[in-house]
Design a protein around this motif. Structure first.
Motif, mmCIF file in Angstrom:
data_model
loop_
_atom_site.group_PDB
_atom_site.id
_atom_site.type_symbol
_atom_site.label_atom_id
_atom_site.label_comp_id
_atom_site.label_asym_id
_atom_site.label_seq_id
_atom_site.Cartn_x
_atom_site.Cartn_y
_atom_site.Cartn_z
ATOM 1 N N MET A 57 -3.890 -11.836 4.598
ATOM 2 C CA MET A 57 -3.480 -13.195 4.246
ATOM 3 C C MET A 57 -4.675 -14.142 4.230
ATOM 4 S SD MET A 57 -0.827 -15.682 6.248
ATOM 5 C CE MET A 57 0.447 -14.442 6.271
ATOM 6 N N ALA A 58 -5.547 -14.017 5.282
ATOM 7 C CA ALA A 58 -6.656 -14.952 5.392
ATOM 8 C C ALA A 58 -7.579 -14.874 4.190
ATOM 9 C CB ALA A 58 -7.445 -14.679 6.673
ATOM 10 N N GLU A 59 -7.839 -13.655 3.712
ATOM 11 C CA GLU A 59 -8.778 -13.494 2.608
ATOM 12 C C GLU A 59 -8.270 -14.122 1.318
ATOM 13 O OE1 GLU A 59 -9.317 -10.167 5.523
ATOM 14 O OE2 GLU A 59 -7.662 -11.180 4.547
ATOM 15 N N ASN A 60 -6.974 -14.313 1.170
ATOM 16 C CA ASN A 60 -6.415 -14.812 -0.082
ATOM 17 C C ASN A 60 -6.195 -16.312 -0.085
ATOM 18 O OD1 ASN A 60 -6.250 -12.229 -1.161
ATOM 19 N ND2 ASN A 60 -4.296 -11.827 -0.144
ATOM 20 N N ALA A 61 -6.637 -16.987 0.976
ATOM 21 C CA ALA A 61 -6.346 -18.419 1.087
ATOM 22 C C ALA A 61 -6.877 -19.197 -0.092
ATOM 23 C CB ALA A 61 -6.937 -18.969 2.396
ATOM 24 N N ALA A 62 -8.099 -18.916 -0.494
ATOM 25 C CA ALA A 62 -8.714 -19.706 -1.563
ATOM 26 C C ALA A 62 -7.979 -19.536 -2.885
ATOM 27 C CB ALA A 62 -10.178 -19.311 -1.725
ATOM 28 N N LYS A 63 -7.323 -18.420 -3.084
ATOM 29 C CA LYS A 63 -6.652 -18.165 -4.358
ATOM 30 C C LYS A 63 -5.417 -19.049 -4.534
ATOM 31 C CE LYS A 63 -6.422 -13.887 -5.747
ATOM 32 N NZ LYS A 63 -6.150 -12.443 -5.794
ATOM 33 N N ARG A 64 -4.929 -19.628 -3.428
ATOM 34 C CA ARG A 64 -3.749 -20.485 -3.538
ATOM 35 C C ARG A 64 -4.101 -21.885 -4.001
ATOM 36 N NH1 ARG A 64 -3.099 -18.242 1.500
ATOM 37 N NH2 ARG A 64 -3.648 -20.222 2.475
ATOM 38 N N LEU A 65 -5.383 -22.219 -3.978
ATOM 39 C CA LEU A 65 -5.785 -23.592 -4.250
ATOM 40 C C LEU A 65 -5.770 -23.885 -5.744
ATOM 41 C CD1 LEU A 65 -8.687 -23.788 -1.672
ATOM 42 C CD2 LEU A 65 -6.293 -24.406 -1.368
ATOM 43 N N LYS A 66 -5.491 -25.137 -6.070
ATOM 44 C CA LYS A 66 -5.386 -25.556 -7.469
ATOM 45 C C LYS A 66 -6.739 -26.087 -7.921
ATOM 46 C CE LYS A 66 -0.598 -26.847 -6.465
ATOM 47 N NZ LYS A 66 0.363 -27.958 -6.396
ATOM 48 N N LEU A 81 -13.571 -27.243 5.563
ATOM 49 C CA LEU A 81 -12.969 -27.301 4.231
ATOM 50 C C LEU A 81 -13.850 -28.079 3.262
ATOM 51 C CD1 LEU A 81 -9.233 -27.929 5.194
ATOM 52 C CD2 LEU A 81 -10.218 -25.814 4.300
ATOM 53 N N ARG A 82 -14.232 -29.278 3.646
ATOM 54 C CA ARG A 82 -14.993 -30.132 2.732
ATOM 55 C C ARG A 82 -16.380 -29.579 2.427
ATOM 56 N NH1 ARG A 82 -14.397 -36.146 5.300
ATOM 57 N NH2 ARG A 82 -13.023 -37.064 3.734
ATOM 58 N N ARG A 83 -17.026 -29.024 3.437
ATOM 59 C CA ARG A 83 -18.424 -28.622 3.287
ATOM 60 C C ARG A 83 -18.580 -27.223 2.704
ATOM 61 N NH1 ARG A 83 -22.616 -26.986 2.375
ATOM 62 N NH2 ARG A 83 -24.624 -27.177 3.464
ATOM 63 N N TYR A 127 3.109 -24.455 10.393
ATOM 64 C CA TYR A 127 2.043 -23.507 10.058
ATOM 65 C C TYR A 127 2.563 -22.641 8.924
ATOM 66 C CZ TYR A 127 -0.929 -19.351 10.205
ATOM 67 O OH TYR A 127 -1.757 -18.300 9.860
ATOM 68 N N ALA A 128 2.077 -22.937 7.721
ATOM 69 C CA ALA A 128 2.491 -22.219 6.526
ATOM 70 C C ALA A 128 1.295 -22.148 5.591
ATOM 71 C CB ALA A 128 3.666 -22.909 5.851
ATOM 72 N N PRO A 129 0.454 -21.127 5.734
ATOM 73 C CA PRO A 129 -0.777 -21.065 4.940
ATOM 74 C C PRO A 129 -0.521 -21.054 3.439
ATOM 75 C CG PRO A 129 -0.391 -19.001 6.124
ATOM 76 C CD PRO A 129 0.561 -19.998 6.672
ATOM 77 N N GLU A 130 0.605 -20.513 3.018
ATOM 78 C CA GLU A 130 0.906 -20.487 1.591
ATOM 79 C C GLU A 130 1.140 -21.902 1.052
ATOM 80 O OE1 GLU A 130 4.706 -20.358 3.853
ATOM 81 O OE2 GLU A 130 2.772 -19.295 3.971
ATOM 82 N N ALA A 131 1.458 -22.846 1.947
ATOM 83 C CA ALA A 131 1.643 -24.246 1.556
ATOM 84 C C ALA A 131 0.486 -25.116 2.039
ATOM 85 C CB ALA A 131 2.958 -24.777 2.130
ATOM 86 N N VAL A 146 -7.941 -22.804 10.315
ATOM 87 C CA VAL A 146 -8.718 -22.951 9.088
ATOM 88 C C VAL A 146 -9.799 -21.874 9.016
ATOM 89 C CG1 VAL A 146 -10.379 -24.443 7.894
ATOM 90 C CG2 VAL A 146 -8.225 -25.386 8.734
ATOM 91 N N TYR A 147 -10.451 -21.610 10.144
ATOM 92 C CA TYR A 147 -11.491 -20.578 10.146
ATOM 93 C C TYR A 147 -10.887 -19.197 9.865
ATOM 94 C CZ TYR A 147 -15.361 -17.617 11.486
ATOM 95 O OH TYR A 147 -16.358 -16.657 11.460
ATOM 96 N N MET A 148 -9.739 -18.901 10.450
ATOM 97 C CA MET A 148 -9.135 -17.587 10.233
ATOM 98 C C MET A 148 -8.844 -17.357 8.756
ATOM 99 S SD MET A 148 -5.842 -15.817 12.109
ATOM 100 C CE MET A 148 -4.582 -16.866 11.361
ATOM 101 N N HIS A 149 -8.420 -18.404 8.056
ATOM 102 C CA HIS A 149 -8.038 -18.247 6.658
ATOM 103 C C HIS A 149 -9.195 -18.425 5.678
ATOM 104 C CE1 HIS A 149 -3.712 -17.683 7.108
ATOM 105 N NE2 HIS A 149 -3.811 -18.487 8.156
ATOM 106 N N PHE A 150 -10.211 -19.156 6.044
ATOM 107 C CA PHE A 150 -11.308 -19.431 5.121
ATOM 108 C C PHE A 150 -12.669 -18.918 5.610
ATOM 109 C CE2 PHE A 150 -8.074 -22.603 4.205
ATOM 110 C CZ PHE A 150 -8.033 -22.609 2.819
ATOM 111 N N GLY A 151 -12.717 -18.410 6.829
ATOM 112 C CA GLY A 151 -13.991 -18.028 7.420
ATOM 113 C C GLY A 151 -14.755 -16.975 6.649
ATOM 114 N N ARG A 152 -14.059 -15.968 6.166
ATOM 115 C CA ARG A 152 -14.760 -14.915 5.423
ATOM 116 C C ARG A 152 -15.374 -15.468 4.137
ATOM 117 N NH1 ARG A 152 -10.759 -11.253 7.586
ATOM 118 N NH2 ARG A 152 -11.791 -9.539 8.677
#
Length: 361
Positions: free
Chosen positions: A1-10, A36-38, A70-74, A101-107
């Motif tokens: 799930m964490a690795e796919n976080a960026a793919k959900r973004l518009k 997130l911002r940096r 807590y809903a990473p898909e949202a 945030v680190y768990m989902h975007f850290g990689r």
């Protein structure tokens, strides 16, 4: 799930908005916003809304540390709900918004810092180095913020009390969390009478706090990706050659220059298995010049310990130069620290002689 976080973004939309709570701020949401911002391109230039108004939060693209969801898909990353119990893989500390945030975007963050963005975006299999750094940075930086925000002590208070342990001195309570906390306004600081102006002043303090904790995170990110990771192969080679100067492998030598070695040494020793001889002394030149002096450093019992596996002999400690030559019987000595954890000699042969004699005494 964490690795796919960026793919959900518009990624095709206008700059996104990040929501978090207003009022007293903490290190976890300050770091979450910074990461997130940096480090995540979709959030570059993201607007920040600090509020507890559910309607305003619902309008935000991403919400951290508020909202009860807590809903990473949202893109919802709160940890305050009663049922929340999520931890980083393999760790026991409950996550805060920083850990989420680190768990989902850290990689993704690490892959980008290593220049491997394309590989990360394509999900082209596992990257062992990214995975090592992902865990290392969590355990050495982010987890402390998760623990601080969730009220988790580094040591079990009951066990500490039962053992009768007490601090030898005050550290002032200065932690990463406290560093951010002190940027909140004092209780008696002037506050604008106009609510909008007061909120703007508070938000400005939060922005400063986010930049401050972000600076420390970025230092760690750069250290682990640009210095610590490249040192792994150098330490592994020195470890493999440790039998050259002591048949039991208790002396490890860096020929060219020292590198960050402690973490890697403990890992290598662990991989060698129980019963294997441990390294006692590490030798390295002070610089890269051919005539550089050499250091003899004792390996600590643990990475953060001041206790050495075997300190340099007590009779040498606190002496320098010719007097130390006389006491040790080894020419070219420079010094031995009063605590015995490090010493020096003008030459490699002299440093090696100090290490070998230290093993005997």
């Amino acid at each position: 799930m964490a690795e796919n976080a960026a793919k959900r973004l518009k990624t095709g939309d206008a700059p996104v908005t990040i929501g978090t709570h207003n009022g007293h701020f903490h290190a976890d949401e300050a770091l979450a916003v910074h990461m997130l911002r940096r480090h995540v391109p979709t959030y570059a230039g993201a607007a920040l809304v600090r509020t507890r108004d559910p309607a305003r939060l619902d309008a935000c693209h991403t919400v951290v540390d508020v909202g009860g969801v807590y809903a990473p898909e949202a893109n919802r990353f709160d940890h305050h709900q009663r049922t929340f119990a999520t931890t980083f893989p393999g760790r026991q500390t409950k996550l805060s918004s920083a850990g989420l945030v680190y768990m989902h975007f850290g990689r993704e963050i690490i892959a980008r810092r290593l220049g491997r963005e394309q590989q990360q975006q394509q999900q082209a299999g596992d990257d062992a180095e990214v995975d090592v750094l992902y865990r290392k940075i969590y355990e050495n930086f982010v987890e402390a913020l998760d623990a601080h925000d969730n009220g988790v002590s580094a040591y079990d208070p009951a066990a500490v009390s039962a053992a009768g342990l007490a601090k030898a001195f005050s550290d002032g309570g200065f932690t990463l969390g406290a560093m951010v906390g002190r940027l909140n306004p004092n209780w008696n600081d002037p506050r604008p009478a106009d609510p909008a102006a007061a909120q703007a002043a508070e938000d400005a303090r939060f922005e400063a706090a986010s930049a401050r904790i972000g600076e420390e995170f970025d230092r760690d990110l750069d250290y682990y990706t640009q210095s610590w990771l490249p040192a792994r192969s150098i330490v592994a080679e020195a470890f493999a050659q440790r039998g050259r100067h002591d048949e039991r492998g208790r002396i490890m030598v860096f020929e060219g220059q020292s590198v960050p070695w402690k973490d890697h040494l403990y890992t290598l020793e662990g991989e060698a298995g129980p019963g294997s001889e441990v390294v006692v002394y590490v030798l390295y030149p002070e610089g890269t010049a051919p005539d550089s002096k050499w250091r003899v450093q004792c390996v600590p019992v643990t990475k953060d310990s001041f206790q050495s596996r075997k300190p340099l002999p007590e009779a040498w400690r606190g002496f320098r130069d010719e007097k130390l030559d006389e006491i040790s019987g080894i020419p070219g000595c420079v010094f031995v620290h009063a605590a015995g954890f490090i010493g020096g000699n003008k030459t490699f042969d002299g440093a090696l002689a100090m290490a070998k004699k230290g093993l005997e005494l």
